[in-house]
Design a protein around this motif. Structure first.
Motif, PDB file in Angstrom:
ATOM      1  N   THR A  26       4.952  12.374  -2.175  1.00  0.00           N
ATOM      2  CA  THR A  26       4.154  12.753  -2.806  1.00  0.00           C
ATOM      3  C   THR A  26       4.528  13.331  -4.037  1.00  0.00           C
ATOM      4  O   THR A  26       3.766  13.123  -5.140  1.00  0.00           O
ATOM      5  N   VAL A  27       5.631  14.105  -4.197  1.00  0.00           N
ATOM      6  CA  VAL A  27       6.158  14.450  -5.830  1.00  0.00           C
ATOM      7  C   VAL A  27       6.215  13.149  -6.541  1.00  0.00           C
ATOM      8  O   VAL A  27       5.851  13.120  -7.405  1.00  0.00           O
ATOM      9  N   ARG A  28       7.097  12.077  -5.709  1.00  0.00           N
ATOM     10  CA  ARG A  28       7.220  10.912  -6.814  1.00  0.00           C
ATOM     11  C   ARG A  28       5.685  10.179  -7.046  1.00  0.00           C
ATOM     12  O   ARG A  28       5.443   9.842  -8.231  1.00  0.00           O
ATOM     13  N   GLY A  29       4.651  10.365  -6.231  1.00  0.00           N
ATOM     14  CA  GLY A  29       3.337   9.753  -6.346  1.00  0.00           C
ATOM     15  C   GLY A  29       2.743  10.478  -7.572  1.00  0.00           C
ATOM     16  O   GLY A  29       1.876  10.074  -8.258  1.00  0.00           O
ATOM     17  N   LEU A  30       2.896  11.868  -7.715  1.00  0.00           N
ATOM     18  CA  LEU A  30       2.428  12.622  -8.682  1.00  0.00           C
ATOM     19  C   LEU A  30       2.976  12.422  -9.976  1.00  0.00           C
ATOM     20  O   LEU A  30       2.784  13.359 -10.896  1.00  0.00           O
ATOM     21  N   GLY A  31       4.024  11.661 -10.014  1.00  0.00           N
ATOM     22  CA  GLY A  31       4.494  11.572 -11.232  1.00  0.00           C
ATOM     23  C   GLY A  31       6.007  12.047 -11.607  1.00  0.00           C
ATOM     24  O   GLY A  31       6.424  12.336 -12.527  1.00  0.00           O
ATOM     25  N   GLY A  32       6.451  12.519 -10.026  1.00  0.00           N
ATOM     26  CA  GLY A  32       7.864  13.060 -10.143  1.00  0.00           C
ATOM     27  C   GLY A  32       7.872  14.648 -10.293  1.00  0.00           C
ATOM     28  O   GLY A  32       9.013  15.230 -10.092  1.00  0.00           O
ATOM     29  N   ASP A 101       8.992  -3.192  -3.932  1.00  0.00           N
ATOM     30  CA  ASP A 101       8.077  -3.609  -5.084  1.00  0.00           C
ATOM     31  C   ASP A 101       6.654  -3.121  -5.019  1.00  0.00           C
ATOM     32  O   ASP A 101       6.105  -3.165  -5.817  1.00  0.00           O
ATOM     33  N   ARG A 102       6.674  -2.098  -4.174  1.00  0.00           N
ATOM     34  CA  ARG A 102       5.277  -1.094  -4.193  1.00  0.00           C
ATOM     35  C   ARG A 102       5.275  -0.308  -5.238  1.00  0.00           C
ATOM     36  O   ARG A 102       6.104   0.346  -5.805  1.00  0.00           O
ATOM     37  N   PRO A 103       4.280   0.032  -5.809  1.00  0.00           N
ATOM     38  CA  PRO A 103       3.991   0.980  -6.957  1.00  0.00           C
ATOM     39  C   PRO A 103       4.358   2.565  -6.442  1.00  0.00           C
ATOM     40  O   PRO A 103       4.280   2.719  -5.294  1.00  0.00           O
ATOM     41  N   GLN A 104       5.010   3.151  -7.543  1.00  0.00           N
ATOM     42  CA  GLN A 104       5.568   4.459  -7.121  1.00  0.00           C
ATOM     43  C   GLN A 104       4.803   5.608  -7.384  1.00  0.00           C
ATOM     44  O   GLN A 104       5.218   6.685  -7.031  1.00  0.00           O
ATOM     45  N   THR A 105       3.671   5.361  -7.933  1.00  0.00           N
ATOM     46  CA  THR A 105       2.903   6.681  -8.498  1.00  0.00           C
ATOM     47  C   THR A 105       1.477   6.371  -7.694  1.00  0.00           C
ATOM     48  O   THR A 105       0.936   5.195  -7.572  1.00  0.00           O
ATOM     49  N   PHE A 106       0.499   7.314  -7.633  1.00  0.00           N
ATOM     50  CA  PHE A 106      -0.830   7.252  -7.156  1.00  0.00           C
ATOM     51  C   PHE A 106      -1.557   6.291  -8.030  1.00  0.00           C
ATOM     52  O   PHE A 106      -2.570   5.511  -7.678  1.00  0.00           O
ATOM     53  N   GLU A 107      -1.590   6.434  -9.432  1.00  0.00           N
ATOM     54  CA  GLU A 107      -2.056   5.461 -10.519  1.00  0.00           C
ATOM     55  C   GLU A 107      -1.773   4.080 -10.246  1.00  0.00           C
ATOM     56  O   GLU A 107      -2.602   3.461 -10.252  1.00  0.00           O
ATOM     57  N   GLY A 108      -0.493   4.037 -10.070  1.00  0.00           N
ATOM     58  CA  GLY A 108      -0.010   2.650  -9.945  1.00  0.00           C
ATOM     59  C   GLY A 108      -0.519   1.970  -8.559  1.00  0.00           C
ATOM     60  O   GLY A 108      -1.044   0.715  -8.505  1.00  0.00           O
ATOM     61  N   LEU A 109      -0.836   2.767  -7.446  1.00  0.00           N
ATOM     62  CA  LEU A 109      -1.243   2.482  -6.229  1.00  0.00           C
ATOM     63  C   LEU A 109      -2.914   2.101  -6.487  1.00  0.00           C
ATOM     64  O   LEU A 109      -3.252   1.025  -6.043  1.00  0.00           O
TER      65      LEU A 109
END
Length: 144
Positions: A26-32, A101-109
């Motif tokens: 979740t922290v990674r998904g929110l940009g770190g 290869d999956r996106p690492q942030t919610f924006e990327g998802l």
């Protein structure tokens, strides 16, 4: 774990567990970086064990407390940042699970979802075109 200076390399995937992994992802998904309230809203970690899980992640140097943020009412929320060790551990997990290869942030998802929706519309259009061709050939064969 007696040694509170354990590195991320000594933390096994099993030891990490679902709740702590969810927090890190979740922290990674929110940009770190994210405050505890944001993380709590996005995970299923029981409120009673929330602090304990953060303590273990901090002890293992996977997350670090980088300040406080007012989130309205009550006490300020702790702001947590994913450390390099935490990011490396998540990357190792992704590789182990074949998801590197999956996106690492919610924006990327969200961007990936948009791409997939566009691809799906193109597939639907092509399918309908092909179905029309098949129907046309079927009608021609029946008329012979």
């Amino acid at each position: 774990m007696a040694d509170s200076q354990e590195s991320e390399e000594s933390v096994s995937f099993d030891q990490l567990g679902d709740h702590r992994r969810s927090i890190l992802e979740t922290v990674r998904g929110l940009g770190g970086e994210a405050n505890a309230a944001e993380i709590r809203q996005r995970t299923d970690v029981p409120e009673g064990s929330f602090g304990w899980h953060f303590g273990k992640l901090e002890e293992w140097s996977l997350l670090e407390d980088v300040g406080r943020q007012n989130v309205g009412g009550g006490d300020d929320a702790i702001v947590w940042s994913l450390t390099d060790a935490g990011a490396d551990l998540l990357e190792r997990i992704d590789v182990e699970e074949g998801r590197e290869d999956r996106p690492q942030t919610f924006e990327g998802l969200n961007n990936r979802i948009d791409e997939l929706e566009t691809d799906l519309e193109a597939i639907k259009t092509e399918f309908n075109r092909m179905a029309d061709i098949v129907e046309d050939h079927h009608d021609r064969l029946e008329s012979l």
